[in-house]
Motif scaffolding. Structure first.
Motif, PDB file in Angstrom:
ATOM      1  N   THR A 106     -21.075 -38.988 -27.877  1.00 50.38           N
ATOM      2  CA  THR A 106     -21.810 -40.173 -27.782  1.00 50.38           C
ATOM      3  C   THR A 106     -23.215 -39.829 -28.422  1.00 50.38           C
ATOM      4  O   THR A 106     -23.809 -38.636 -28.018  1.00 50.38           O
TER       5      THR A 106
ATOM      6  N   GLU B 232     -27.181 -41.773 -28.606  1.00 54.05           N
ATOM      7  CA  GLU B 232     -27.831 -42.960 -28.251  1.00 54.05           C
ATOM      8  C   GLU B 232     -29.488 -42.454 -28.361  1.00 54.05           C
ATOM      9  O   GLU B 232     -29.607 -41.535 -28.624  1.00 54.05           O
TER      10      GLU B 232
ATOM     11  N   ASN C  23     -32.595 -43.170 -26.267  1.00 57.17           N
ATOM     12  CA  ASN C  23     -33.096 -43.530 -25.024  1.00 57.17           C
ATOM     13  C   ASN C  23     -34.554 -43.265 -24.566  1.00 57.17           C
ATOM     14  O   ASN C  23     -35.052 -42.427 -25.466  1.00 57.17           O
TER      15      ASN C  23
ATOM     16  N   ARG D 277     -30.397 -45.958 -20.893  1.00 53.91           N
ATOM     17  CA  ARG D 277     -28.985 -46.036 -21.569  1.00 53.91           C
ATOM     18  C   ARG D 277     -29.103 -47.295 -22.400  1.00 53.91           C
ATOM     19  O   ARG D 277     -29.995 -48.253 -22.147  1.00 53.91           O
ATOM     20  N   GLU D 278     -28.476 -47.410 -23.517  1.00 53.42           N
ATOM     21  CA  GLU D 278     -28.193 -48.595 -24.444  1.00 53.42           C
ATOM     22  C   GLU D 278     -27.820 -49.615 -23.858  1.00 53.42           C
ATOM     23  O   GLU D 278     -26.979 -49.703 -22.990  1.00 53.42           O
TER      24      GLU D 278
ATOM     25  N   ARG E  61     -24.252 -50.734 -24.434  1.00 50.81           N
ATOM     26  CA  ARG E  61     -23.220 -49.965 -23.700  1.00 50.81           C
ATOM     27  C   ARG E  61     -23.208 -50.318 -21.998  1.00 50.81           C
ATOM     28  O   ARG E  61     -22.359 -50.435 -21.682  1.00 50.81           O
TER      29      ARG E  61
END
Length: 636
Positions: free
Chosen positions: A248, A250, A252, A299-300, A303
């Protein structure tokens, strides 16, 4: 936030993970001069320097790091003694992850906090609160709700109600039950986030690595293995849990945890009682001499929708652990009214979430301009016949079934009597039955029944004490017998007289099992006293014999009164039944005013001549052994 976030009961701890292969690290700006002091050497370095089984989100590593200036942490207030008269104190359990029903691990956390809260109230130590609740955000709940064909709010409402019901049934005296989906909590989290941002503790960056949804965190390569599925496909999974991981990447928000390494060390050095028992204090000190990477705290949103959005950034969701930890402020009315209580707060947590509470949470508080909590009490886990509790094994112990099988007070007593915070403890039906039959039914209940039986005490009163039969001596070991009392009887008096302070000391040190061990020992001594003098053999018609008979009963009832008073935080219903039988009024049940055997010291006894309370039957019924271990085999 509780032990259920990552399964029914976490497994053994593992060494702190190193930076995972494939998770890229960015360059760092130089540390400010006030953070450049040499690191101390970890004291008493030994195999206690272990990380919790769940890998923390500190394994996220930034690719880009624009870093605003960080404000200095505020001066830390030294934790004060809990014994101060009239002082406020909040005791808290973890809030438990709403992904499954409660088990005895959750109940044990709550019982420890409840016993501390009740004992403090009986000491008259000042206003107190006890908080518990449920942790309801996160990707795991979002996915579980989808799999169950329901919404996250509906799933959380159902699970949270089970925890509330379990704790109410178990007589947990909580004053606050917080749910992280409540508006008051969401408002507190947003304000806390704003405080971190305003003080320069946050920055944004891109991160990538192997992410485990079940554990809601990144795992390093060293904690991964490969598994082949039924179709022959190879998957990366966690060595410990077996959960699948996915690569993963991302963007953040990051918390500057690394800037708080020295402040955290100073806090612990100045407060050696901040973390109890002591082995866990040493473990945290060891963690703080290792590298302390910055912490991903969002967190995104694409998601993770089931969570609190980052204020002023709709693309991000606040990381569930930051969200959950703020509950301790939410229950105190943060940001308006928390100052009346904070930092007079004692957290009760499981060892699997120690790092979150003893490293991340204090650092977050410092960054937000607040002091760390006064104390953190840490306990270990419960196994079942030597095995970790697991839904897949079908050995998760249902507290509702245990309360039905052993009674509420019986199971409370077992968990607090047998639970040792420093090490994992084992549950099985035969052990519960043996402990409860021996200590509650036979020793305590039998003593009450024998000393109040009509044949022994036909007048059903609290009889008089005779100083002639049981004279006070300076040192019974060096004095010849003056009355009818033996040396062992004086030993009993000394033991019971010192019991309240001894019990208070053990409660203060989070050693409730040792307090119960001392009480159980004194109960055995009292049974020995009663048996040794055989009051049923004495002739009540003889004035001299009657005086000694009444004295034996008086001493026995006085001992029972002390035990009933001290056992109130652990077995409140049984203690109430015992004290009611002795005609002890509610206002006479405080530990703060407990005086044992005043007539022995030449003072009047308010209970002498008082009519005993009604006989409501056996104090605790003996339990039959379970042939099929129905509780252990009950699947939730």
């Amino acid at each position: 936030m509780g032990t259920s976030r990552h399964g029914a009961a976490p497994g053994p701890t593992s060494h702190r993970p190193r930076r995972p292969h494939g998770a890229r690290a960015a360059s760092r700006t130089p540390a400010p001069h006030w953070l450049s002091r040499p690191r101390p050497i970890c004291p008493r370095a030994r195999p206690l320097c272990l990380a919790v089984s769940m890998v923390p989100p500190s394994l996220w590593f930034p690719l880009a790091m624009p870093r605003p200036a960080l404000l200095l942490p505020p001066p830390l207030r030294r934790a004060s003694s809990t014994a101060g008269p009239g002082r406020r104190l909040l005791l808290s359990t973890p809030i438990f992850y709403a992904n499954g029903p409660p088990h005895i691990g959750h109940l044990y956390s709550a019982l420890l906090a409840d016993a501390l809260h009740r004992h403090r109230g009986l000491r008259g130590a000042g206003p107190g609160r006890l908080s518990t609740g449920t942790d309801e955000h996160g990707l795991k709940i979002q996915q579980a709700a989808a799999a169950a064909g329901t919404s996250p709010p509906e799933l959380c409402a159902r699970i949270s109600a089970l925890f509330h019901q379990a704790f109410t049934q178990a007589a947990i005296s909580f004053t606050d039950f917080i749910r992280t989906s409540e508006p008051r909590h969401c408002q507190a989290v947003c304000h806390f986030w704003a405080a971190l941002q305003e003080r320069g503790a946050l920055y944004k960056g891109s991160y990538e690595g192997w992410y485990c949804t079940a554990e809601e965190g990144f795992l390093p390569e060293s904690q991964l293995t490969e598994r082949v599925d039924a179709q022959g496909n190879i998957h990366k999974v966690s060595m410990e849990s077996g959960h699948e991981v996915h690569w993963t990447k991302e963007e953040n928000y990051m918390f500057k945890l690394s800037a708080f390494q020295d402040p955290l060390q100073k806090w612990l050095r100045n407060n050696p009682r901040a973390i109890s028992p002591e082995p866990f204090y040493q473990r945290v000190l060891c963690w703080l001499v290792e590298d302390l990477p910055d912490l991903s705290i969002s967190r995104e949103r694409s998601r993770l929708q089931w969570g609190i959005p980052v204020p002023s950034d709709s693309t991000q969701t606040i990381y569930v652990w930051v969200d959950a930890l703020v509950n301790y402020l939410s229950v105190l009315g943060y940001p308006e009214t928390h100052g009346e209580w904070w930092p007079a707060v004692h957290h009760v947590v499981g060892k699997d979430i120690l790092k979150f509470h003893a490293v991340y949470w204090p650092a977050l508080l410092m960054a937000a301009g607040l002091s760390p909590p006064e104390r953190i009490f840490v306990h270990s886990h419960w196994t079942v016949r030597g095995q970790k509790m697991s839904k897949s094994l079908g050995n998760v112990i249902d507290p509702f079934a245990c309360n039905e099988r052993y009674t509420v007070d019986g199971f409370r007593y077992f968990l607090l009597r047998q639970g040792v915070p420093e090490r994992d403890c084992d549950y099985y039906d035969e052990k519960v039955v043996k402990v409860l039959n021996s200590e509650l039914a036979d020793a305590l209940g039998g003593l009450l029944n024998r000393s109040t039986a009509p044949g022994i005490n036909p007048s059903n009163t609290y009889p008089c004490f005779s100083e002639t039969c049981f004279p006070k001596v300076v040192d019974y070991r060096e004095t010849e017998a003056l009355g009818r009392a033996a040396a062992e009887d004086y030993e009993l008096v000394v033991s019971v007289a010192s019991l309240p302070l001894q019990v208070a000391s053990y409660f203060e040190d989070f050693q409730i099992y040792k307090a119960l061990e001392c009480i159980a020992l004194c109960v055995r001594q009292t049974n020995g006293f009663f048996q040794r003098h055989r009051p049923w053999k004495l002739d009540r018609k003889d004035p001299t014999e009657k005086m000694w008979l009444d004295t034996i009963i008086h001493v026995t009832l006085e001992c029972l009164r002390v035990y009933g008073t001290l056992l109130q935080p652990v077995i409140p219903h049984i203690a109430d039944k015992l004290l009611s039988r002795l005609a002890v009024e509610p206002e006479e049940r405080k530990i703060s005013s407990l005086t044992f055997l005043p007539r022995y010291n030449g003072k009047p006894c308010p209970f002498e001549g008082r009519q005993l309370g009604p006989d409501t039957g056996i104090l605790f019924h003996r339990l039959e052994k379970s042939s099929q271990h129905q509780i252990e085999n009950k699947k939730l």
